[in-house]
Scaffold this active site. Structure first.
Site, PDB file in Angstrom:
ATOM      1  N   ARG A 312      40.485  49.741  49.087  1.00  0.00           N
ATOM      2  CA  ARG A 312      39.914  50.244  47.829  1.00  0.00           C
ATOM      3  C   ARG A 312      38.541  50.868  48.077  1.00  0.00           C
ATOM      4  O   ARG A 312      38.176  51.845  47.418  1.00  0.00           O
ATOM      5  CB  ARG A 312      39.820  49.131  46.783  1.00  0.00           C
ATOM      6  CG  ARG A 312      39.396  49.641  45.414  1.00  0.00           C
ATOM      7  CD  ARG A 312      39.541  48.586  44.336  1.00  0.00           C
ATOM      8  NE  ARG A 312      40.880  48.460  43.822  1.00  0.00           N
ATOM      9  CZ  ARG A 312      41.329  49.069  42.726  1.00  0.00           C
ATOM     10  NH1 ARG A 312      40.521  49.877  42.041  1.00  0.00           N
ATOM     11  NH2 ARG A 312      42.554  48.871  42.298  1.00  0.00           N
ATOM     12  N   GLU A 737      35.920  45.871  35.622  1.00  0.00           N
ATOM     13  CA  GLU A 737      35.167  46.155  36.842  1.00  0.00           C
ATOM     14  C   GLU A 737      34.300  47.412  36.802  1.00  0.00           C
ATOM     15  O   GLU A 737      33.199  47.417  37.369  1.00  0.00           O
ATOM     16  CB  GLU A 737      36.141  46.253  38.022  1.00  0.00           C
ATOM     17  CG  GLU A 737      36.807  44.942  38.352  1.00  0.00           C
ATOM     18  CD  GLU A 737      37.934  45.101  39.355  1.00  0.00           C
ATOM     19  OE1 GLU A 737      37.773  44.680  40.514  1.00  0.00           O
ATOM     20  OE2 GLU A 737      38.987  45.644  38.971  1.00  0.00           O
TER      21      GLU A 737
END
Length: 790
Positions: A312, A737
Site C-alpha cells: 500500500r 484512514e
C-alpha cells in the site's frame, strides 16, 4: 419519510461512554474459578535459551500452570499471511519480550511471584534493530516488490532537472486506551469461547483453534467493542487470545489475559518505520516527469502484515499526482523488534510522505510556491470512457502507475476551493513579511492532499455477510462481521437497516460481533467496515422487505374498492406500511411482522456483499486494487520558536470529499481525530529504543501523543458536496484512514518554516521539538564564519 441516513445521529455508545456505563472487556466481573494469565518475557532482543527452570514457579501457591512451547496442544507457529512467528520461544528468542513461558495464577501477586521465580539464562546473539542495520546484513522478509510504468531511464536522461535524497520516517505507537485483552472460557468437548478485544474475530477464532489443535467450529470469538485499536488489534489481538485459550484448555478454568499499558507498548508492534531513497526528474515549471524510488520498511521479527503495508505504501507513492514514468521497489527488513503491524493508513502515510517531500524540494530548487507545484502535478483530465480508452490516450493524466483510472476526480476542485477559502495567497504573503521581520519566531504553511484507495488490496477480503432478524413486535437485531472500536460502524449499520426497512433508528440494535453468527469475516480495517458490512446488511434487508411486501399487499388489498393486491405499490416509511393508492390507510410495521409470522414466513435473513471490480496482479504490478478513492486537502500553519524549537500549530483548514455522508457528525469526528493522530505522528510521537532493543518511550510519561492544548485554535472542517460516487453504498465514501494522511501538512509546514533559516534539508519524521532545535542550530553554525587558522 424521515430518513436516518444523512443525519447527525450520535454514536450509539456516546452517552454510556461519558457516563462510564459502557462495558469493555476487562470490566466484566471475574467468572467462577477464573485465573489470570501472564508471560515470562525474553530479557534479550536476540538470544538462545540456555536454561529455563520453571520448578520453583510451579510450586508457588495459587499458580495453576506454567507452560512452555512443548505444552501447546496444536501449532506454535502462527501469522496472518506467513506462519513465521512463534507464540512461545522454542529455542531462539527474536525480540525482547517474546514469551519464554506462560503462567496462569489465581491472583496478580501469585502471577508476579511466579514470573520472578523462573530462572532464565540466555546466550545473547547479535541483534538488528534498525533499517540500515538490516540492509547492511541483507536481513529481509520475503522477496522484493516492484511497481513500474514508462521509460524511467529515458525520462531522467532528458530531464532538465533532477534531485535525489533520503527520507527517514519513524514508527508510531497505537496508544489505544484499552490494552490488549482476552478472556477464554473452556466448554464441553474441547470447545472454547473467547472474548477478545479484536478487529478480526474470525482470525482470532482460527488462530486459537490452530493453537489448541481443534477445528475452527470448536472456537467462538466474541467482540462487543474495543477501547480503541487503530490497526493494532487487527492481527495482534490473537496473541493474548491464544495464550489465554491454551491456559484455559490446560486448567479447564476461565483465563483472563490483560496487558498493562507499559507491557502493551513494549511488546506489541507499531506503525512501520520506513526509509525512502528517491530520485526525481522534473521540468522548469516543476512538473514531475519521472520517479525512481526504493522503499524499505522495518517489519520487525516476522511477516505479520508487512508485505501488505509495503504494497500500500508503494501504491500510494503517487498520492494525488500524475507520474508519467515511475519505478518503485520495496523490501521489508527483518529486525529484532516485535513484529510491526497494521496502523491507520496501513503504509499509505509513508508512501505519501515521500512524494510530498519531493514536491517541497522541487519547489525549493525552482523558487516556486509548493502549492503551485502540487496543482501542476495533480491528477487531471478526467476521462470517463473506461480504462482502455483512457490508457490509450497519451495526454491522459488520470491513470495511476498501476493502471487504475482515477474516476470521479475531485482533486483539482479540492485544491482550488481550499486555496480560495483559506486565503492561502494572502496568508503566504503575510508569512513572508513576518519571517523577514521576526528575530524570535518562524512561521510556515503548507497545503497538501490525500488520495486514499478504498478496498483491501487482497481481493479475497473484500467480502462481508450479515444476519438480520425481525421480531414480532417490529424490532430488529442485526449482526455483521464489523467490530466497533469507537469509529461508529454500529451506528451507521443501524441507520442503514432502519432506512432499508422503513422503521425508526431506535427500533434497530446491533449485536456483539461473534463468529457463530457471522462466519469467515474480514477484519474491520482498510476504512471499509461500513462499505462492506453495511452493504451486506442492506442486502439482507432487501430480501426481508420483499417478503413483508407480499404480506402487506394482501393485508392492504381492498378488491371491493378496486384495490387488488399490488406489491409494487407498497411502501415502508416511519414504521408504517401503506399502499400508494390509499396512503391514508396505514398499518404498523409490527402488525405486518406478526402477520408474516402467522403465515410462517421467515423473518430472518442473511445478506452477502462482494466489492465489485477490484483486482490487482502483484506479479505485474497492474490492475485496479481499489473501488474508489477518498480525497481531501488540508492547509496547516505553524509557529516555531527559534530559540527553543517549540512548535505550535496555529491554524488548520480541512476540506474532504466524502461523497454523500451517511452520518456527517460521526464523519466529522473521524476527520478531526484522524488528522490529530497524523499530526502527532509527524511532530511529537517518537519511538526511542535503547541499545539492547528495549523501548524507552514505553509509557505516557515518555511517549507524547497530542493533548487538548495541541489542537489548533483555528480548526475549520468542511465537506465538499459530491453526489457522484456511484460505486459505493448510498454514494458515501470511507473516512477512517484518509484524514490521518493530511496530518502530513503540519510536517510540511514545519519544513516550510525551517527553510527560511536554511534548516529544512534532511528533516526526518517526526519533527520533534528537539529535532527542530538541532536543525536550527546546525543551520546557524553553517552560517557562522569559522575562524581561520594561521
Amino acid at each position: 419519510m424521515t430518513r436516518a441516513i444523512g443525519k447527525d445521529i450520535p454514536h450509539d455508545s456516546a452517552a454510556t461512554h461519558v457516563t462510564g456505563e459502557s462495558v469493555f472487556l476487562d470490566d466484566l466481573p471475574p467468572l467462577a474459578g477464573e485465573l489470570l494469565a501472564g508471560i515470562v518475557p525474553s530479557p534479550v532482543a536476540h538470544g538462545r535459551i540456555r536454561r529455563l527452570d520453571l520448578s520453583a514457579a510451579r510450586n508457588i501457591p495459587g499458580v495453576h500452570a506454567v507452560l512452555t512451547a512443548a505444552d501447546i496442544p496444536g501449532h506454535n507457529a502462527f501469522g496472518p499471511a506467513v506462519k513465521d512467528e512463534l507464540l512461545i520461544v522454542e529455542d531462539e528468542a527474536v525480540f525482547l519480550g517474546q514469551p519464554l513461558a506462560i503462567i496462569a495464577a489465581e491472583t496478580p501477586a501469585a502471577l508476579e511471584q511466579a514470573r520472578r521465580a523462573v530462572i532464565v539464562e540466555m546466550e545473547e546473539l547479535p541483534k538488528l534493530l534498525t533499517i540500515d542495520e538490516a540492509i547492511a546484513a541483507a536481513s529481509f522478509l520475503g522477496s522484493h516488490r516492484k511497481l513500474e510504468r514508462g521509460d524511467v531511464a529515458t525520462a531522467f536522461a532528458s530531464a532538465p532537472h533532477t534531485l535525489s535524497g533520503e527520507l527517514h520516517i519513524g514508527g508510531q505507537e497505537h496508544f489505544y486506551l484499552e490494552s490488549q485483552v482476552a478472556i477464554a472460557i473452556p466448554g464441553e468437548q474441547g470447545q472454547m469461547t473467547v472474548h477478545s478485544s479484536t478487529q478480526h474475530p474470525s482470525e482470532v477464532q482460527m488462530m486459537v483453534a490452530e493453537a489448541l489443535g481443534v477445528p475452527f467450529n470448536h472456537v467462538v470469538c466474541i467482540c462487543k467493542r474495543m477501547g480503541g485499536a487503530f490497526g493494532g488489534k487487527e492481527t495482534q489481538a490473537a496473541h493474548p487470545a491464544m495464550i489465554a485459550a491454551i491456559l484455559a484448555a490446560r486448567t479447564r478454568r476461565p483465563v483472563r489475559f490483560v496487558n498493562t499499558k507499559d507491557d502493551d507498548m513494549r511488546f506489541t508492534g507499531k506503525r512501520h518505520p520506513f526509509k525512502a531513497v528517491y530520485k526525481a526528474a522534473y521540468t522548469d515549471d516543476g512538473r514531475i516527469t519521472a520517479l525512481d524510488a526504493q522503499l524499505y520498511s522495518n517489519g520487525g521479527c516476522s511477516t505479520d502484515l508487512s508485505f501488505a503495508v509495503l504494497e500500500r505504501a508503494m501504491l500510494h507513492s503517487d498520492n494525488a499526482y500524475y507520474l508519467p514514468a515511475v519505478r518503485i521497489t520495496g523490501r521489508v527488513c527483518k529486525t529484532n523488534l516485535p513484529s510491526n503491524t497494521a496502523f491507520r493508513g496501513f503504509g499509505g502515510p509513508q508512501g505519501v510522505a515521500m512524494i510530498e517531500t519531493i514536491i517541497e524540494e522541487i519547489a525549493a530548487t525552482l523558487n516556486i510556491d509548493a502549492l503551485d507545484i502540487r496543482q501542476r502535478n495533480v491528477y487531471s483530465d478526467p476521462i470517463e470512457n473506461g480504462l482502455a480508452a483512457s490508457a490509450a490516450s497519451s495526454s491522459a493524466r488520470n491513470i495511476t502507475p498501476y493502471g487504475q483510472l482515477v474516476r470521479n476526480n475531485t482533486l483539482p476542485e479540492l485544491f482550488n476551493t481550499l486555496r480560495a477559502d483559506c486565503a492561502y495567497d494572502a496568508r503566504r504573503a503575510e508569512i513572508t513579511r513576518f519571517n523577514a521581520a521576526s528575530p524570535t519566531h518562524l512561521r510556515g504553511m503548507a497545503l497538501s492532499a490525500v488520495k486514499f484507495g478504498i478496498s483491501f488490496t487482497r481481493r479475497t477480503m473484500n467480502q462481508a455477510n450479515a444476519l438480520v432478524n425481525i421480531y414480532q413486535d417490529g424490532s430488529v437485531i442485526v449482526s455483521t462481521g464489523a467490530t466497533e472500536m469507537g469509529q461508529g460502524v454500529y451506528t451507521r449499520i443501524r441507520q442503514i437497516v432502519a432506512d432499508e426497512l422503513g422503521i425508526a433508528y431506535a427500533a434497530v440494535v446491533v449485536a456483539p460481533t461473534s463468529t457463530d453468527k457471522n462466519n469467515n469475516t474480514s477484519p474491520t480495517a482498510a476504512s471499509s467496515g461500513t462499505d462492506l458490512n453495511g452493504a451486506a446488511a442492506a442486502d439482507a434487508c432487501l430480501r426481508l422487505r420483499a417478503r413483508l411486501t407480499a404480506v402487506a399487499a394482501g393485508m392492504l388489498a381492498r378488491p371491493a374498492d378496486g384495490l387488488p393486491a399490488e406489491p409494487d405499490r407498497i411502501r415502508f416509511e416511519d414504521g408504517q406500511v401503506f399502499d400508494t393508492r390509499a396512503p391514508d390507510h396505514v398499518i404498523p410495521f409490527a402488525r405486518v411482522c406478526c402477520q408474516a409470522y402467522e403465515q410462517r414466513i421467515n423473518l430472518g435473513e442473511r445478506g452477502f456483499y462482494i466489492t465489485p471490480g477490484v483486482d490487482f496482479n502483484r506479479e505485474t504490478g497492474r490492475g485496479s486494487p481499489f473501488l474508489y478513492f477518498t480525497n481531501g486537502v488540508a492547509c496547516s500553519e505553524v509557529l516555531i520558536d527559534r530559540f527553543t524549537g517549540e512548535l505550535a500549530v496555529t491554524r488548520v483548514d480541512l476540506l474532504m470529499d466524502l461523497g454523500k455522508s451517511i452520518n456527517p457528525g460521526i464523519d466529522r469526528g473521524q476527520i478531526i481525530g484522524g488528522f490529530i493522530q497524523g499530526m502527532g505522528w509527524v511532530t511529537a510521537e517518537q519511538l526511542v529504543y535503547g541499545p539492547a532493543g528495549q523501548l524507552l518511550s514505553n509509557s505516557p510519561t515518555t511517549y507524547k501523543i497530542p493533548n487538548i492544548s495541541d489542537v489548533p485554535p483555528i480548526f475549520n472542517v468542511t465537506l465538499l458536496p459530491n453526489p457522484n460516487n456511484e460505486v459505493s453504498l448510498y454514494r458515501s465514501k470511507a473516512v477512517g484512514e484518509p484524514p490521518l494522511l493530511l496530518g502530513l501538512s503540519v510536517w510540511l509546514a514545519v519544513k516550510d518554516a525551517l527553510s527560511v533559516a536554511g534548516a529544512a534539508t534532511g528533516l526526518s519524521l517526526p519533527a520533534t521539538g528537539e529535532q527542530i532545535l538541532l536543525a536550527l542550530a546546525a543551520a546557524a553554525q553553517m552560517r557562522t564564519p569559522q575562524p581561520v587558522s594561521t
